[in-house]
Scaffold this motif. Structure first.
Motif, PDB file in Angstrom:
ATOM      1  N   LEU A 232       0.815  -1.215   0.000  1.00  0.00           N
ATOM      2  CA  LEU A 232       0.000   0.000   0.000  1.00  0.00           C
ATOM      3  C   LEU A 232       0.854   1.274   0.000  1.00  0.00           C
ATOM      4  CD1 LEU A 232      -2.760  -0.984   2.592  1.00  0.00           C
ATOM      5  CD2 LEU A 232      -3.086  -0.637   0.135  1.00  0.00           C
ATOM      6  N   GLY A 233       2.168   1.114   0.064  1.00  0.00           N
ATOM      7  CA  GLY A 233       3.038   2.280   0.122  1.00  0.00           C
ATOM      8  C   GLY A 233       3.204   2.836   1.517  1.00  0.00           C
ATOM      9  N   ILE A 234       2.934   2.019   2.543  1.00  0.00           N
ATOM     10  CA  ILE A 234       3.084   2.419   3.942  1.00  0.00           C
ATOM     11  C   ILE A 234       4.345   1.759   4.495  1.00  0.00           C
ATOM     12  CG2 ILE A 234       2.051   2.363   6.243  1.00  0.00           C
ATOM     13  CD1 ILE A 234      -0.683   2.061   4.857  1.00  0.00           C
ATOM     14  N   GLU A 235       5.220   2.559   5.058  1.00  0.00           N
ATOM     15  CA  GLU A 235       6.471   2.018   5.599  1.00  0.00           C
ATOM     16  C   GLU A 235       6.261   1.473   7.007  1.00  0.00           C
ATOM     17  OE1 GLU A 235      10.891   3.490   7.097  1.00  0.00           O
ATOM     18  OE2 GLU A 235       9.499   4.918   6.171  1.00  0.00           O
ATOM     19  N   PRO A 236       6.508   0.177   7.244  1.00  0.00           N
ATOM     20  CA  PRO A 236       6.453  -0.330   8.621  1.00  0.00           C
ATOM     21  C   PRO A 236       7.699   0.124   9.393  1.00  0.00           C
ATOM     22  CG  PRO A 236       6.228  -2.103   6.978  1.00  0.00           C
ATOM     23  CD  PRO A 236       6.744  -0.899   6.277  1.00  0.00           C
ATOM     24  N   ARG A 237       7.499   0.671  10.574  1.00  0.00           N
ATOM     25  CA  ARG A 237       8.617   1.100  11.423  1.00  0.00           C
ATOM     26  C   ARG A 237       8.508   0.379  12.757  1.00  0.00           C
ATOM     27  NH1 ARG A 237       8.481   7.675  10.320  1.00  0.00           N
ATOM     28  NH2 ARG A 237       9.126   7.568   8.114  1.00  0.00           N
ATOM     29  N   TYR A 238       9.542  -0.344  13.100  1.00  0.00           N
ATOM     30  CA  TYR A 238       9.540  -1.134  14.322  1.00  0.00           C
ATOM     31  C   TYR A 238      10.431  -0.491  15.381  1.00  0.00           C
ATOM     32  CZ  TYR A 238       7.489  -4.668  11.287  1.00  0.00           C
ATOM     33  OH  TYR A 238       6.671  -5.335  10.404  1.00  0.00           O
ATOM     34  N   GLY A 366      11.252  -2.256  -2.130  1.00  0.00           N
ATOM     35  CA  GLY A 366      12.305  -1.333  -1.723  1.00  0.00           C
ATOM     36  C   GLY A 366      12.959  -1.650  -0.399  1.00  0.00           C
ATOM     37  N   ARG A 367      12.533  -2.696   0.282  1.00  0.00           N
ATOM     38  CA  ARG A 367      13.122  -3.046   1.583  1.00  0.00           C
ATOM     39  C   ARG A 367      14.004  -4.276   1.427  1.00  0.00           C
ATOM     40  NH1 ARG A 367      10.633  -2.836   7.549  1.00  0.00           N
ATOM     41  NH2 ARG A 367      10.488  -0.691   6.800  1.00  0.00           N
ATOM     42  N   ASP A 368      15.239  -4.177   1.925  1.00  0.00           N
ATOM     43  CA  ASP A 368      16.164  -5.307   1.883  1.00  0.00           C
ATOM     44  C   ASP A 368      15.772  -6.313   2.957  1.00  0.00           C
ATOM     45  OD1 ASP A 368      17.505  -3.988  -0.088  1.00  0.00           O
ATOM     46  OD2 ASP A 368      19.095  -3.211   1.209  1.00  0.00           O
ATOM     47  N   LEU A 369      15.564  -7.561   2.519  1.00  0.00           N
ATOM     48  CA  LEU A 369      15.108  -8.609   3.435  1.00  0.00           C
ATOM     49  C   LEU A 369      16.233  -9.524   3.890  1.00  0.00           C
ATOM     50  CD1 LEU A 369      11.822  -9.701   1.633  1.00  0.00           C
ATOM     51  CD2 LEU A 369      12.141  -7.924   3.350  1.00  0.00           C
ATOM     52  N   GLY A 370      17.253  -9.697   3.059  1.00  0.00           N
ATOM     53  CA  GLY A 370      18.333 -10.596   3.406  1.00  0.00           C
ATOM     54  C   GLY A 370      19.272 -10.795   2.238  1.00  0.00           C
ATOM     55  N   LEU A 371      20.202 -11.699   2.428  1.00  0.00           N
ATOM     56  CA  LEU A 371      21.244 -11.947   1.431  1.00  0.00           C
ATOM     57  C   LEU A 371      21.349 -13.439   1.164  1.00  0.00           C
ATOM     58  CD1 LEU A 371      23.709 -10.661  -0.160  1.00  0.00           C
ATOM     59  CD2 LEU A 371      25.079 -11.360   1.822  1.00  0.00           C
ATOM     60  N   ILE A 372      21.308 -13.826  -0.121  1.00  0.00           N
ATOM     61  CA  ILE A 372      21.596 -15.205  -0.506  1.00  0.00           C
ATOM     62  C   ILE A 372      23.075 -15.285  -0.856  1.00  0.00           C
ATOM     63  CG2 ILE A 372      21.080 -17.064  -2.129  1.00  0.00           C
ATOM     64  CD1 ILE A 372      18.312 -15.958  -2.492  1.00  0.00           C
ATOM     65  N   ASN A 373      23.809 -16.055  -0.072  1.00  0.00           N
ATOM     66  CA  ASN A 373      25.255 -16.103  -0.296  1.00  0.00           C
ATOM     67  C   ASN A 373      25.605 -17.102  -1.391  1.00  0.00           C
ATOM     68  OD1 ASN A 373      25.083 -18.637   0.900  1.00  0.00           O
ATOM     69  ND2 ASN A 373      25.942 -17.964   2.871  1.00  0.00           N
ATOM     70  N   CYS A 374      26.888 -17.262  -1.604  1.00  0.00           N
ATOM     71  CA  CYS A 374      27.334 -18.126  -2.700  1.00  0.00           C
ATOM     72  C   CYS A 374      27.040 -19.591  -2.436  1.00  0.00           C
ATOM     73  CB  CYS A 374      28.826 -17.916  -2.959  1.00  0.00           C
ATOM     74  SG  CYS A 374      29.867 -18.200  -1.500  1.00  0.00           S
ATOM     75  N   ARG A 376      24.131 -20.592  -1.493  1.00  0.00           N
ATOM     76  CA  ARG A 376      22.681 -20.658  -1.652  1.00  0.00           C
ATOM     77  C   ARG A 376      21.949 -20.650  -0.295  1.00  0.00           C
ATOM     78  NH1 ARG A 376      25.111 -20.524  -5.877  1.00  0.00           N
ATOM     79  NH2 ARG A 376      24.573 -21.607  -7.824  1.00  0.00           N
ATOM     80  N   ARG A 377      22.553 -20.050   0.680  1.00  0.00           N
ATOM     81  CA  ARG A 377      21.917 -19.907   1.994  1.00  0.00           C
ATOM     82  C   ARG A 377      21.384 -18.490   2.134  1.00  0.00           C
ATOM     83  NH1 ARG A 377      25.569 -21.673   6.844  1.00  0.00           N
ATOM     84  NH2 ARG A 377      23.585 -21.171   7.873  1.00  0.00           N
ATOM     85  N   PHE A 378      20.176 -18.376   2.678  1.00  0.00           N
ATOM     86  CA  PHE A 378      19.546 -17.066   2.859  1.00  0.00           C
ATOM     87  C   PHE A 378      19.857 -16.553   4.267  1.00  0.00           C
ATOM     88  CE2 PHE A 378      15.747 -14.518   4.138  1.00  0.00           C
ATOM     89  CZ  PHE A 378      15.952 -13.461   3.264  1.00  0.00           C
ATOM     90  N   LEU A 379      20.510 -15.409   4.342  1.00  0.00           N
ATOM     91  CA  LEU A 379      20.844 -14.761   5.618  1.00  0.00           C
ATOM     92  C   LEU A 379      19.887 -13.594   5.805  1.00  0.00           C
ATOM     93  CD1 LEU A 379      24.736 -14.705   5.156  1.00  0.00           C
ATOM     94  CD2 LEU A 379      23.318 -16.509   6.183  1.00  0.00           C
ATOM     95  N   ARG A 380      18.914 -13.790   6.669  1.00  0.00           N
ATOM     96  CA  ARG A 380      17.870 -12.765   6.833  1.00  0.00           C
ATOM     97  C   ARG A 380      18.403 -11.543   7.580  1.00  0.00           C
ATOM     98  NH1 ARG A 380      15.733 -13.377  12.050  1.00  0.00           N
ATOM     99  NH2 ARG A 380      16.336 -15.338  13.037  1.00  0.00           N
ATOM    100  N   PHE A 381      17.846 -10.380   7.225  1.00  0.00           N
ATOM    101  CA  PHE A 381      18.171  -9.118   7.896  1.00  0.00           C
ATOM    102  C   PHE A 381      17.110  -8.821   8.948  1.00  0.00           C
ATOM    103  CE2 PHE A 381      20.320  -7.320   3.828  1.00  0.00           C
ATOM    104  CZ  PHE A 381      21.408  -8.153   4.049  1.00  0.00           C
ATOM    105  N   ALA A 382      17.538  -8.209  10.038  1.00  0.00           N
ATOM    106  CA  ALA A 382      16.581  -7.658  11.002  1.00  0.00           C
ATOM    107  C   ALA A 382      16.001  -6.374  10.428  1.00  0.00           C
ATOM    108  CB  ALA A 382      17.272  -7.382  12.341  1.00  0.00           C
ATOM    109  N   PRO A 383      14.828  -5.973  10.876  1.00  0.00           N
ATOM    110  CA  PRO A 383      14.254  -4.717  10.353  1.00  0.00           C
ATOM    111  C   PRO A 383      15.052  -3.520  10.828  1.00  0.00           C
ATOM    112  CG  PRO A 383      12.948  -5.524  12.183  1.00  0.00           C
ATOM    113  CD  PRO A 383      13.954  -6.591  11.882  1.00  0.00           C
ATOM    114  N   PRO A 384      15.079  -2.449  10.041  1.00  0.00           N
ATOM    115  CA  PRO A 384      15.719  -1.215  10.526  1.00  0.00           C
ATOM    116  C   PRO A 384      14.925  -0.656  11.701  1.00  0.00           C
ATOM    117  CG  PRO A 384      14.550  -0.810   8.467  1.00  0.00           C
ATOM    118  CD  PRO A 384      14.512  -2.290   8.705  1.00  0.00           C
ATOM    119  N   ARG A 385      15.622  -0.353  12.791  1.00  0.00           N
ATOM    120  CA  ARG A 385      14.951   0.144  13.994  1.00  0.00           C
ATOM    121  C   ARG A 385      15.622   1.440  14.408  1.00  0.00           C
ATOM    122  NH1 ARG A 385      15.579  -5.580  15.728  1.00  0.00           N
ATOM    123  NH2 ARG A 385      13.567  -6.608  15.472  1.00  0.00           N
ATOM    124  N   ALA A 386      14.914   2.548  14.288  1.00  0.00           N
ATOM    125  CA  ALA A 386      15.462   3.858  14.639  1.00  0.00           C
ATOM    126  C   ALA A 386      14.810   4.350  15.910  1.00  0.00           C
ATOM    127  CB  ALA A 386      15.221   4.858  13.501  1.00  0.00           C
TER     128      ALA A 386
END
Length: 400
Positions: A232-238, A366-374, A376-386
Motif C-alpha cells: 500500500l506504500g506504507i512504511e512499517p517502522r519497528y 524497496g526493503r532489503d530482506l536478506g542476502l543469498i550467499n554463494c 545458496r543460503r539465505f541470511l535474513r536481515f533484522a528490520p531497521p529500527r530507529a
C-alpha cells in the motif's frame, strides 16, 4: 531532681507578676526575661485590653488576602474538575480559558492549590526517570507522517469475555484515530485497518512493536500484515525490542485510556466499546494536550491525501533485479535450488540483485530482506529500527 522547665506562656505570666510587685523597673524585668522593651509593652497592652487569654500567641496568618481567588472562580474550577476528573491544573486552566476567555483565570499552580484544598488531588509517588539514550530519528512533525498502532493489554469484561482493544493514533497531532475491540490476529487487525483506510486514508508510515501480528522474527521483521502495508506504500517502522519508550506518545495515551474506561471494566464487550467510542470523542475534541499548547488534537489533525486503492499491483523492480514469486511454502527457486525467504511473503514477487559479497540481495517493495550467499543460503536481515530523538519530546508529567 530534674531542672524545672517553663513555657513562653508561663514566662509571660511570671513577667507581669513580678512587674506588679513594683520591685523591678521595666528595663530590669526585660533583662531578667530576655525580651525587649517593645515586646514588654506589646504584651502589656494585650493584658490591659481585658482579653481573657491575653498570654497566648495569636495566629500570624493574614486577616485578609486581596489577591485571593474569588469564590465563584474557585467553584467553577472545582466543577470542571468534577466534570473531568482526569484533568490536572494545566488542562483545567486551558479548558476554562477556552470556555470563558474574558475571565482572568488564576495560574495553574493556584488551581492546583484549590484542588488540593478541596481534597480533589491524590498524592502520587514520583519515580526517578532513567537517562535517555539512542537519539537517532526525529519524531513526526506533520499529520499522517506516521501513525502508531498497538494493542492495549487485554482484560475481561465483567461477564467474563476477553477484550483486546486495538488503538491507532497519529504521532504528530496525537489524534486518536481508532479504538476498536478486535481479534488479536493478522486477519482481525487487517479488517479494522481496511475500515480505517477506506474512511480516512493512508499514512506514510506506521510505528509498532515487533510482535505479532505487526512484525515477526522472519526476513526484515515482516509479517503478512506489514507485507500488505508495504504494497500500500506504507512504511512499517519497528521500535527496538523491549523499548516501549520509543512509542511513548502512544503508550501515554494507553495510560489515560485505561484510567478512564477500564476501572472498573464494563459489564459487556458492547458496553466497553461504547466507552471507548466516548473516550475517543473526548480525547480528540475536548481534552487539551500539553505538547500541543493545550489544544485538543482535532485542532491539528488533517485527513490523509492518499486513499485506499481499489486493487493492489505487484511491486515493480528495475532491470538490475531478477524477479521471483515466493511459493506458498515461503521459498523461491534460485539457481536450481529452493531457498526459503519467509512465509509472510507467500505469493509475492521479490527482486534479487547482485551484492559486493558475491551474493544476491533479496528485496521487497524497496526493503532489503536478506542476502543469498554463494552457498545458496539465505541470511535474513533484522528490520531497521530507529530510536526517536526523545530530547525533542515534551517531558511526560503525571497530568498530561
Amino acid at each position: 531532681m530534674p531542672f524545672r522547665e517553663s513555657s513562653p506562656v508561663e514566662e509571660r505570666v511570671a513577667l507581669f507578676r513580678e512587674y506588679e510587685t513594683g520591685a523591678f523597673s521595666v528595663t530590669e524585668l526585660c533583662a531578667r526575661h530576655g525580651v525587649s522593651r517593645e515586646t514588654f509593652y506589646v504584651w502589656k497592652r494585650r493584658r490591659e485590653s481585658g482579653e481573657r487569654r491575653w498570654f497566648e500567641e495569636r495566629s500570624h496568618a493574614a486577616a485578609s488576602c486581596p489577591h485571593a481567588t474569588a469564590g465563584r472562580l474557585a467553584d467553577r474550577i472545582v466543577a470542571t474538575r468534577q466534570r473531568f476528573p482526569h484533568f490536572g491544573p494545566k488542562k483545567i486552566k486551558a479548558w476554562l480559558e477556552h470556555e470563558r476567555p474574558e475571565v482572568d483565570w488564576p495560574a495553574a499552580s493556584t488551581i492546583g492549590d484549590i484542588l488540593k484544598r478541596e481534597g480533589l488531588v491524590e498524592a502520587r509517588r514520583r519515580r526517578r526517570r532513567a537517562i535517555a539514550q539512542g537519539e537517532v530519528a526525529a519524531p513526526a512533525s506533520a499529520p499522517n507522517e506516521e501513525w502508531a498502532i498497538d494493542f492495549k493489554g487485554w482484560f475481561r469484561t465483567r461477564d467474563g469475555n476477553r477484550c483486546d482493544p486495538l488503538t491507532i493514533t497519529d504521532a504528530a497531532s496525537r489524534y486518536l484515530i481508532e479504538v476498536r475491540i478486535v481479534d488479536p490476529t493478522g486477519a482481525g487487525v487487517r479488517s479494522a485497518l481496511e475500515r480505517v483506510f477506506k474512511d480516512i486514508g493512508l499514512p506514510a508510515a506506521i510505528r509498532s512493536d515487533n510482535g505479532a501480528p505487526f512484525g515477526s522474527t522472519g526476513a526484515g521483521g515482516l509479517s503478512a500484515l506489514s507485507v500488505w502495508w508495504l504494497k500500500l506504500g506504507i512504511e512499517p517502522r519497528y521500535i527496538p525490542p523491549a523499548s516501549p519508550q520509543d512509542n511513548g506518545r502512544h503508550e501515554r495515551m494507553h495510560r489515560t485510556l485505561k484510567a478512564q474506561t477500564t476501572k472498573p471494566p464494563a459489564a459487556t464487550v458492547a458496553e466497553q466499546q461504547r466507552r471507548f467510542d466516548a473516550f475517543r470523542h473526548h480525547f480528540n475534541q475536548e481534552r487539551p494536550h500539553e505538547a500541543l499548547d493545550q489544544m485538543p488534537p482535532v485542532k491539528l489533525w488533517q485527513s490523509p491525501s492518499r486513499t485506499l486503492p481499489r486493487r493492489l499491483d505487484d511491486p515493480w523492480y528495475d532491470a538490475d533485479h531478477e524477479v521471483r514469486r515466493v511459493r506458498p511454502t515461503g521459498d523461491i527457486k534460485w539457481r536450481g535450488e529452493h531457498v526459503f525467504v519467509g512465509e509472510a511473503l507467500a505469493g509475492e514477487l521479490v527482486g534479487l540483485c547482485e551484492h559486493d559479497t558475491s551474493g544476491h540481495l533479496v528485496r521487497f517493495c524497496g526493503r532489503d530482506l536478506g542476502l543469498i550467499n554463494c552457498e545458496r543460503r539465505f541470511l535474513r536481515f533484522a528490520p531497521p529500527r530507529a530510536r526517536l530523538r526523545i530530547a525533542q519530546e515534551t517531558p511526560q508529567t503525571g497530568e498530561q
